[in-house]
Design an enzyme around this catalytic site. Sequence first.
Site, PDB file in Angstrom:
ATOM      1  N   GLU A   1      -7.081  -9.047  28.824  1.00  0.00           N
ATOM      2  CA  GLU A   1      -7.298  -8.690  27.427  1.00  0.00           C
ATOM      3  C   GLU A   1      -8.546  -7.805  27.280  1.00  0.00           C
ATOM      4  OE1 GLU A   1      -5.282 -12.575  27.926  1.00  0.00           O
ATOM      5  OE2 GLU A   1      -7.240 -11.832  28.571  1.00  0.00           O
TER       6      GLU A   1
ATOM      7  N   SER B   1       1.948 -12.409  37.072  1.00  0.00           N
ATOM      8  CA  SER B   1       2.123 -13.782  36.592  1.00  0.00           C
ATOM      9  C   SER B   1       1.257 -14.046  35.362  1.00  0.00           C
ATOM     10  CB  SER B   1       1.764 -14.775  37.701  1.00  0.00           C
ATOM     11  OG  SER B   1       2.599 -14.614  38.818  1.00  0.00           O
ATOM     12  N   TYR B   2       0.041 -13.481  35.376  1.00  0.00           N
ATOM     13  CA  TYR B   2      -0.858 -13.684  34.240  1.00  0.00           C
ATOM     14  C   TYR B   2      -0.249 -13.134  32.950  1.00  0.00           C
ATOM     15  CZ  TYR B   2      -4.990 -13.614  31.294  1.00  0.00           C
ATOM     16  OH  TYR B   2      -5.874 -13.823  30.249  1.00  0.00           O
ATOM     17  N   HIS B   3       0.353 -11.965  33.035  1.00  0.00           N
ATOM     18  CA  HIS B   3       0.896 -11.319  31.836  1.00  0.00           C
ATOM     19  C   HIS B   3       2.301 -11.791  31.484  1.00  0.00           C
ATOM     20  CE1 HIS B   3      -2.466  -8.646  31.159  1.00  0.00           C
ATOM     21  NE2 HIS B   3      -2.479  -8.341  32.450  1.00  0.00           N
TER      22      HIS B   3
ATOM     23  N   ARG C   1      -5.939 -16.558  28.891  1.00  0.00           N
ATOM     24  CA  ARG C   1      -4.894 -17.529  29.206  1.00  0.00           C
ATOM     25  C   ARG C   1      -5.406 -18.676  30.077  1.00  0.00           C
ATOM     26  NH1 ARG C   1       0.674 -16.219  31.612  1.00  0.00           N
ATOM     27  NH2 ARG C   1       0.982 -18.346  30.840  1.00  0.00           N
TER      28      ARG C   1
END
Length: 217
Positions: free
Chosen positions: A102, A116-118, A149
């Site tokens: 972000e 994976s984060y997004h 996250r």
Amino acid sequence: MSKLAQELHNEVYGIDTNRILANPDKIIEGWRETEYKLFQSFEDKEFTEHGQLLINNVQTLIDYGNSLTNRRKARAGKSLEHHLAAMFTLHKLVFEEQVRTEGNKRPDFIFPNGESYHNLLFPGEALTFLGAKTTCKDRWRQVLNEADRIPNKYLYTIQEGVSVNQLKEMKAERLTLVVPAGIHNKFNPAYRKDILTLQQFICQVKAKQDKYYPIAL
């Protein structure tokens, strides 16, 4: 230079992969020490060949000294990241460096990766954040908003004996320190149980990835 230092250190001390996996805390400190000595030898050589010619008054001496200091600080930070990345790779962890999150933030390490984060379908509890700073001081706060996250964050540092007030603040902000096993006794006894060694951190991430991300291992 980090890779060269690792290879030299492993060769001189007869260190194989099994020894690295068994004691990452001690090995990574050895890598860093070897790289520092290697860097010093390059600095001395450069100064002998070029630096003395540049210094002809007090101001150029000051400028040259500041340049060396800034270069050392920058090298130390990147060196730490390089050695951590090499250690994680040897432990077969899935990770990605400098993932864009972000606000165009770029955390040092995201486990398993930026994809994976997004991916909002990927469980948040399967993600791990690790920052890396040679010294904490007040800079530890910089990592708190680098990955929204992941509320519980980790910070690897080699700074000895962070103050009790800062340890309290870190705990309140859900930040866990990861430090070499050899300097755990430099921290206030009441907070040592909240601080991880590098080996403990690696084991936690591996257990998480075995559970949530087995296909990549």
